[in-house]
Design a protein around this motif. Sequence first.
Motif, short mmCIF file in Angstrom:
data_model
loop_
_atom_site.label_atom_id
_atom_site.label_comp_id
_atom_site.label_asym_id
_atom_site.label_seq_id
_atom_site.Cartn_x
_atom_site.Cartn_y
_atom_site.Cartn_z
N HIS A 79 0.82 -1.21 0.00
CA HIS A 79 0.00 0.00 0.00
C HIS A 79 0.86 1.26 0.00
CE1 HIS A 79 -3.84 -1.95 0.15
NE2 HIS A 79 -3.54 -2.60 1.25
N ALA A 80 1.93 1.25 0.78
CA ALA A 80 2.81 2.43 0.83
C ALA A 80 3.48 2.68 -0.52
CB ALA A 80 3.87 2.24 1.92
N LEU A 81 3.96 1.64 -1.15
CA LEU A 81 4.63 1.81 -2.44
C LEU A 81 3.63 2.16 -3.54
CD1 LEU A 81 7.27 -1.06 -2.34
CD2 LEU A 81 7.59 1.37 -1.84
N ALA A 82 2.44 1.59 -3.48
CA ALA A 82 1.42 1.91 -4.48
C ALA A 82 0.96 3.36 -4.36
CB ALA A 82 0.24 0.96 -4.34
N ALA A 83 0.83 3.85 -3.13
CA ALA A 83 0.38 5.22 -2.91
C ALA A 83 1.47 6.23 -3.25
CB ALA A 83 -0.06 5.40 -1.47
N ALA A 84 2.73 5.84 -3.17
CA ALA A 84 3.84 6.76 -3.41
C ALA A 84 3.89 7.25 -4.85
CB ALA A 84 5.17 6.10 -3.04
#
Length: 129
Positions: A79-84
């Motif tokens: 989720h963190a990498l997708a949102a970045a």
Amino acid sequence: MSDVFWLSERQFSRLVPLLPTDTRGKPRVDDLRVISGIVHVLKSGGRWVDAPVIYGPRKTLYNRFVRWAAKGVWLDIFHALAAAGGPPAEVLIDSSAVKAHRCASGGKGGNTRRPSVARVAGEPPKSMR
């Protein structure tokens, strides 16, 4: 070993804040090495036992993957990498498209009526011994 995978320092630095810090007991094996090994196994589709020795103990790769999956660490990382990267126009995680022939739905074709099993049960068998 030219086909090994390593996270760059820049890539790894983005993951560090997302990694668990509540470890007890023995010091953890180097996270960069282990995560690179996990990614290698997942990308190659191989077995954990076939991971190159350069990534460390294979049992460690497997255990870390399973434990972090149970804790939700991988989901948080995803989720963190997708949102970045901002909102994507299209997201495909894992998909496959397979065309099937129109007759591939199973069963025999045709529009002939077949008697139900209940009616046929009393009749003698149609096959020969």
